[in-house]
Motif scaffolding. Structure first.
Motif, PDB file in Angstrom:
ATOM      1  N   THR A  88     -58.449  -9.237 -64.656  1.00 16.99           N
ATOM      2  CA  THR A  88     -57.464  -9.299 -63.580  1.00 16.99           C
ATOM      3  C   THR A  88     -58.146  -9.178 -62.224  1.00 16.99           C
ATOM      4  N   THR A  89     -59.127  -8.283 -62.119  1.00 13.56           N
ATOM      5  CA  THR A  89     -59.882  -8.117 -60.870  1.00 13.56           C
ATOM      6  C   THR A  89     -60.579  -9.407 -60.488  1.00 13.56           C
ATOM      7  N   LEU A  90     -61.214 -10.050 -61.466  1.00 14.62           N
ATOM      8  CA  LEU A  90     -61.934 -11.298 -61.213  1.00 14.62           C
ATOM      9  C   LEU A  90     -60.983 -12.398 -60.731  1.00 14.62           C
ATOM     10  N   ILE A  91     -59.830 -12.529 -61.379  1.00 10.51           N
ATOM     11  CA  ILE A  91     -58.860 -13.561 -60.996  1.00 10.51           C
ATOM     12  C   ILE A  91     -58.308 -13.294 -59.602  1.00 10.51           C
ATOM     13  N   LEU A  92     -57.954 -12.044 -59.318  1.00 16.61           N
ATOM     14  CA  LEU A  92     -57.404 -11.713 -57.997  1.00 16.61           C
ATOM     15  C   LEU A  92     -58.449 -11.906 -56.900  1.00 16.61           C
ATOM     16  N   PHE A  93     -59.707 -11.558 -57.203  1.00 14.57           N
ATOM     17  CA  PHE A  93     -60.791 -11.779 -56.234  1.00 14.57           C
ATOM     18  C   PHE A  93     -60.932 -13.272 -55.932  1.00 14.57           C
ATOM     19  N   TRP A  94     -60.982 -14.094 -56.980  1.00 12.92           N
ATOM     20  CA  TRP A  94     -61.162 -15.525 -56.811  1.00 12.92           C
ATOM     21  C   TRP A  94     -60.013 -16.145 -56.013  1.00 12.92           C
ATOM     22  N   CYS A  95     -58.781 -15.809 -56.392  1.00 19.50           N
ATOM     23  CA  CYS A  95     -57.628 -16.401 -55.721  1.00 19.50           C
ATOM     24  C   CYS A  95     -57.512 -15.931 -54.270  1.00 19.50           C
ATOM     25  N   SER A  96     -57.833 -14.660 -54.017  1.00 20.42           N
ATOM     26  CA  SER A  96     -57.834 -14.162 -52.640  1.00 20.42           C
ATOM     27  C   SER A  96     -58.867 -14.910 -51.809  1.00 20.42           C
ATOM     28  N   LEU A  97     -60.016 -15.169 -52.396  1.00 15.26           N
ATOM     29  CA  LEU A  97     -61.095 -15.863 -51.702  1.00 15.26           C
ATOM     30  C   LEU A  97     -60.693 -17.274 -51.306  1.00 15.26           C
ATOM     31  N   ILE A  98     -60.144 -18.030 -52.248  1.00 12.68           N
ATOM     32  CA  ILE A  98     -59.869 -19.434 -51.945  1.00 12.68           C
ATOM     33  C   ILE A  98     -58.628 -19.608 -51.068  1.00 12.68           C
ATOM     34  N   VAL A  99     -57.659 -18.701 -51.185  1.00 19.77           N
ATOM     35  CA  VAL A  99     -56.460 -18.810 -50.351  1.00 19.77           C
ATOM     36  C   VAL A  99     -56.810 -18.567 -48.891  1.00 19.77           C
ATOM     37  N   VAL A 100     -57.512 -17.478 -48.604  1.00 17.90           N
ATOM     38  CA  VAL A 100     -57.838 -17.144 -47.213  1.00 17.90           C
ATOM     39  C   VAL A 100     -58.912 -18.078 -46.656  1.00 17.90           C
ATOM     40  N   SER A 147     -60.630  -6.886 -50.397  1.00 13.91           N
ATOM     41  CA  SER A 147     -61.078  -6.855 -48.996  1.00 13.91           C
ATOM     42  C   SER A 147     -62.341  -7.691 -48.819  1.00 13.91           C
ATOM     43  N   THR A 148     -63.256  -7.590 -49.781  1.00  7.56           N
ATOM     44  CA  THR A 148     -64.487  -8.387 -49.716  1.00  7.56           C
ATOM     45  C   THR A 148     -64.167  -9.878 -49.796  1.00  7.56           C
ATOM     46  N   ALA A 149     -63.209 -10.241 -50.656  1.00 10.62           N
ATOM     47  CA  ALA A 149     -62.813 -11.655 -50.770  1.00 10.62           C
ATOM     48  C   ALA A 149     -62.245 -12.167 -49.448  1.00 10.62           C
ATOM     49  N   PHE A 150     -61.392 -11.357 -48.798  1.00  8.57           N
ATOM     50  CA  PHE A 150     -60.822 -11.771 -47.512  1.00  8.57           C
ATOM     51  C   PHE A 150     -61.918 -12.005 -46.480  1.00  8.57           C
ATOM     52  N   LEU A 151     -62.938 -11.135 -46.479  1.00  4.49           N
ATOM     53  CA  LEU A 151     -64.025 -11.272 -45.515  1.00  4.49           C
ATOM     54  C   LEU A 151     -64.959 -12.432 -45.880  1.00  4.49           C
ATOM     55  N   SER A 166     -64.243 -16.032 -44.812  1.00  7.55           N
ATOM     56  CA  SER A 166     -64.586 -16.524 -43.476  1.00  7.55           C
ATOM     57  C   SER A 166     -65.859 -17.361 -43.494  1.00  7.55           C
ATOM     58  N   ILE A 167     -66.732 -17.129 -44.471  1.00  2.64           N
ATOM     59  CA  ILE A 167     -67.964 -17.913 -44.584  1.00  2.64           C
ATOM     60  C   ILE A 167     -67.847 -18.956 -45.685  1.00  2.64           C
ATOM     61  N   VAL A 168     -67.256 -18.576 -46.811  1.00  2.00           N
ATOM     62  CA  VAL A 168     -67.140 -19.508 -47.937  1.00  2.00           C
ATOM     63  C   VAL A 168     -66.335 -20.745 -47.548  1.00  2.00           C
ATOM     64  N   GLY A 169     -65.239 -20.552 -46.797  1.00  2.00           N
ATOM     65  CA  GLY A 169     -64.438 -21.694 -46.363  1.00  2.00           C
ATOM     66  C   GLY A 169     -65.241 -22.675 -45.535  1.00  2.00           C
ATOM     67  N   GLN A 170     -66.097 -22.139 -44.659  1.00  2.00           N
ATOM     68  CA  GLN A 170     -66.924 -23.015 -43.817  1.00  2.00           C
ATOM     69  C   GLN A 170     -68.025 -23.702 -44.613  1.00  2.00           C
ATOM     70  N   ILE A 171     -68.636 -22.962 -45.531  1.00  2.00           N
ATOM     71  CA  ILE A 171     -69.683 -23.561 -46.366  1.00  2.00           C
ATOM     72  C   ILE A 171     -69.103 -24.690 -47.211  1.00  2.00           C
ATOM     73  N   TYR A 172     -67.932 -24.435 -47.783  1.00  2.00           N
ATOM     74  CA  TYR A 172     -67.278 -25.455 -48.611  1.00  2.00           C
ATOM     75  C   TYR A 172     -67.024 -26.736 -47.825  1.00  2.00           C
TER      76      TYR A 172
END
Length: 402
Positions: free
Chosen positions: A15-27, A144-148, A151-157
């Motif tokens: 569950t932690t892994l899924i929530l981390f991933w989805c938080s990352l890609i949404v933000v 919180s780490t995913a939200f932060l 900011s870089i992953v979105g730009q790299i993508y």
């Protein structure tokens, strides 16, 4: 002999892994247009300040939606709201790649921002309610780490896709990613218990007035906005700074410099331990000072040997300050914690909306160096705010971080 079937233990790691991933890609959607500003200028024949609205339109919609949809998740359930948000992102995101007029891109970015805003309030509430006390710090740290990192992953993508394909493909591929994530969260995490509050739909919005009557709480939102003005302003400035004659970096080289900032963000999961040991205000101060100094040094860096480590110091400071601010707001808000955190998110993304507008104006009028210094000055000025915050009891971690 007892033949009773033992209950299956909750799969907290999955569950932690899924929530981390989805938080990352949404933000990440908030930040993916930052490297595309110059592309939009050429494709749609708009100015740099107009191109920046591709990011700010999303941010303003995201900020407003965060206030609205927090209350809806109380009524209809956290998981249902996350699924709805990802479903709308799956449908709306590919349409952005089909537009031929800039105004339609802005309209669709607003729709995308509203859809994305359903996710963060719901995922935070889900984590607090569905995870036991001893695992709550970990899951909130990952989110919180995913939200932060977004900011870089979105730009790299988006930078990677636009170099190999086209700007349209950024949104086509992301739509597929959202669809896969929608399936993951639908089948991969437990269903939460719907609270079905007796209050009407607008009650959460009405409660926001109460947070301004809480001692010391309202001034915390000054920091909420300045953190993301600085963060998004930095990323809106760094690309053109590194491609300027001073550095002359290629798109690929700029991509690596952006990626280096992720290193600083790995401090975020350890913020709970720092707050426990040193106190929430001290950690917040340290994060703000670190971010301000790092950003100020970026503005005077004329070689990569200095710019890269100072940008890492900046992102580490943001990663330290943001969870500490979350804890502080939760502690000060008391029974109004949910409304206070929703308004915190609203102010964060108001800051994210203003960041590109302010930075592009400053670049056009003052240049890159002064832009970094102004953003750093905002962070350092905000270090005054904790001086006016009084905690009635000994500084403790807010219940959300316990």
């Amino acid at each position: 002999m007892n033949n009773a079937v033992k209950p299956i233990p909750p799969r907290y790691n999955l569950t932690t892994l899924i929530l981390f991933w989805c938080s990352l890609i949404v933000v990440s959607s908030l930040y993916l247009t930052i490297p595309l500003f110059s592309v939009f200028e050429d494709v749609f024949q708009v100015s740099s300040s107009e191109a920046a609205w591709a990011g700010s339109a999303f941010s303003f919609a995201f900020a407003g939606g965060a206030l609205l949809f927090g209350g809806l998740s109380d009524r209809y359930g956290r998981k249902k709201m996350m699924i709805t948000g990802l479903g709308l992102l799956t449908v709306s995101t590919p349409f952005i790649g089909t537009v031929h007029e800039f105004q339609w891109l802005i309209v669709l970015r607003v729709i995308q921002g509203l859809a994305a805003s359903m996710f963060p309030p719901s995922v935070l509430a889900y984590a607090m309610e569905m995870f036991p006390t001893n695992k709550r710090v970990t899951i909130l740290g990952f989110i919180s780490t995913a939200f932060l990192m977004a900011s870089i992953v979105g730009q790299i993508y988006s930078s990677t896709i636009v170099m190999g394909l086209s700007w349209n493909d950024v949104f086509y591929i992301l739509g597929i990613v959202y669809f896969v994530s929608l399936i993951l969260i639908t089948i991969g995490i437990p269903k939460d218990v719907i609270q079905k509050p007796k209050d009407d739909f607008f009650t959460p919005l009405k409660r926001i007035g109460g947070i301004f009557r809480k001692k010391s709480l309202p001034i915390c939102y000054i920091i909420s906005s300045t953190l993301f003005i600085a963060l998004v302003g930095f990323f809106s400035t760094i690309g053109s700074y590194l491609s300027s004659p001073l550095f002359g970096l290629s798109h690929q080289e700029i991509l690596w410099v952006r990626a280096a900032g992720i290193i600083g963000m790995f401090i975020s999961p350890f913020d709970g331990g720092l707050v426990t040991r040193y106190g929430v205000k001290n950690v917040l101060w340290c994060g703000l000072i670190m971010a301000g100094i790092g950003l100020g040094l970026v503005g005077i860096s004329e070689n990569l040997a200095l710019l890269i480590p100072t940008s890492i110091i900046f992102t580490a400071g943001i990663a330290m300050a943001l969870p500490a601010l979350l804890s502080l707001i939760g502690t000060l808000a008391g029974e109004l914690r949910a409304s206070a955190l929703s308004f915190h998110m609203f102010m964060l993304f108001i800051g994210a909306s203003l960041g590109p507008i302010i930075s592009i104006y400053l670049i056009d009028t003052q240049g890159h160096g002064p832009t970094f210094e102004v953003l750093a000055g905002l962070l350092l000025l905000s270090t005054v705010v904790p001086l006016f915050i009084r905690l009635e009891r000994k500084e403790t971690i807010s219940p959300i971080n316990q």
